[in-house]
Design an enzyme around this catalytic site. Structure first.
Site, PDB file in Angstrom:
ATOM      1  N   CYS A 135       0.761  -1.191   0.062  1.00  0.00           N
ATOM      2  CA  CYS A 135       0.026   0.198   0.064  1.00  0.00           C
ATOM      3  C   CYS A 135       0.943   1.380   0.169  1.00  0.00           C
ATOM      4  O   CYS A 135       1.152   1.620   0.882  1.00  0.00           O
ATOM      5  CB  CYS A 135      -0.721  -0.190   1.113  1.00  0.00           C
ATOM      6  SG  CYS A 135      -1.693   1.432   1.310  1.00  0.00           S
ATOM      7  N   CYS A 138      -0.493   4.102   2.001  1.00  0.00           N
ATOM      8  CA  CYS A 138      -0.187   4.259   3.364  1.00  0.00           C
ATOM      9  C   CYS A 138       1.097   4.170   3.806  1.00  0.00           C
ATOM     10  O   CYS A 138       1.335   4.959   4.889  1.00  0.00           O
ATOM     11  CB  CYS A 138      -0.564   2.570   4.219  1.00  0.00           C
ATOM     12  SG  CYS A 138      -1.641   1.910   3.171  1.00  0.00           S
ATOM     13  N   ASP A 139       2.073   3.692   3.193  1.00  0.00           N
ATOM     14  CA  ASP A 139       3.450   3.652   3.472  1.00  0.00           C
ATOM     15  C   ASP A 139       4.353   4.639   2.801  1.00  0.00           C
ATOM     16  O   ASP A 139       5.661   4.807   3.315  1.00  0.00           O
ATOM     17  CB  ASP A 139       3.946   2.141   3.348  1.00  0.00           C
ATOM     18  CG  ASP A 139       3.110   1.279   4.440  1.00  0.00           C
ATOM     19  OD1 ASP A 139       2.439   1.582   5.195  1.00  0.00           O
ATOM     20  OD2 ASP A 139       2.969  -0.042   3.877  1.00  0.00           O
TER      21      ASP A 139
END
Ligand code: NAP
Length: 308
Positions: A135, A138-139
């Site tokens: 992701c 997200c990261d």
């Protein structure tokens, strides 16, 4: 086991499930949503959502889900934060079990969504969360000024590669063919981005690190040539698998996705309905999932009326 027989149990809490909950609760079906420990679905892993109608300036994925959740709660939806461990659709009322509770329902809406596919290569499991991610949204933030790899040639891979250029010094797309699967507009945006490079006809055979990702072994599938490429992060963006393991022995599936009848959300068991990415391998959008969630609640309502 609770003696309370619910009119509607909804399994899964992404846009499909929460829209079913809004419609189900407004129809007085008193839905119980078993939302799962990873509540909210894939939009919880997204930043800006710019294509959900009604939000002129876009909205953050988690905020959109929180709003849907509160909207459904307002009309009486109840939530259980637990994962479903098994179901029994062979008896009426239907049985839905979590690790420590058994619930009964006259109708069930399944909206368990889909999960990211993995490469299943050495190093991937060990380094997931330590430089390997599924992701980017997200990261990506954790990889400022680093050189990153991304695997895949679809819209997800292009979108994530472009997103990662906000942080990374360089993003290399590793794709197993010499042609992208992504839509033309996404392809062009990625190809035009000066921070994105492409390794064509290439696969990652091993992710290498020592508790933290250091790089990847990459093989050219045409020539067989292998190389070790240094990278601070590697993002796997090769598609998704529908979350249907729980239902394999209970419902008809089609290529792993729950099969529904015609344009309805009816599954192979009358009274069980399905909506969102667990059914839809084609559109996979928040708005199409929400639309199907609405259909599932309306189908369930009509079906329940016919039973009384
Ligand atoms: P996808 O379209 O199925 O693409 C998956 C990509 O990963 C393909 O390029 C595939 O290669 C590659 N791949 C699959 N398994 C692999 C493996 N084991 N090793 C290496 N590569 C592998 O999946 P997606 O990109 O997640 O998109 C899914 C759907 O969502 C699509 O309909 C897409 O249009 C849509 N979507 C839209 C947007 C947008 O419009 N903004 C954003 C994201 C997703 P091959 O090409 O060789 O098969």
């Amino acid at each position: 086991m609770s003696d309370d027989v619910r009119e509607m149990i909804i399994i899964g809490s992404g846009p499909a499930g929460l829209t079913a909950a809004v419609y189900g609760s407004r129809a007085d079906l008193r839905p119980l949503m078993i939302e799962g420990f990873e509540a909210g679905g894939q939009l919880m892993l997204t930043t800006d959502v710019e294509n959900y109608p009604g939000f002129i300036d876009g909205i953050m994925g988690p905020e959109l889900m929180e709003r849907m959740r509160k909207q459904a709660a307002r009309f009486g939806t109840e939530y259980v934060t637990d994962d479903v461990t098994s179901v029994d659709f062979s008896q009426r009322p239907f049985i839905v079990r979590t690790s420590d509770e058994t619930y009964k329902a006259r109708s069930v809406v399944i909206s368990t969504g889909a999960s990211a596919k993995m490469l299943n290569i050495p190093g991937e499991k060990e380094l997931l969360g330590h430089g390997v991610s599924t992701c980017a949204t997200c990261d990506g933030f954790f990889f400022r000024d680093q050189e990153l790899l991304i695997v895949g040639g679809g819209d997800s891979a292009m979108e994530e590669a472009i997103f990662l250029t906000k942080f990374a010094s360089k993003v290399t797309v590793v794709h197993r063919r010499d042609e992208l699967r992504a839509s033309k507009i996404m392809q062009q945006r990625a190809l035009d981005n000066p921070k994105i490079e492409f390794l064509w006809n290439s696969v990652i055979t091993e992710l290498v690190g020592d508790g933290k990702l250091r790089g990847a072994k990459i093989q050219n599938v045409k020539t067989g040539a292998e190389s070790l490429v240094e990278a601070g992060g590697a993002f796997v963006a090769i598609g998704h698998t529908p979350n249907t393991a729980l239902f394999e022995d209970h419902l008809e599936l089609d290529g792993g996705y729950i099969k529904t009848a015609g344009q309805t959300t009816e599954t192979s068991v009358p009274g069980v309905f399905a909506a969102g990415d667990v059914v839809d391998y084609r559109y996979r959008q928040a708005i199409t999932a929400a639309g199907m969630g609405c259909e599932a609640a309306m189908d369930a309502e009509r079906w329940l009326e016919g039973q009384h």
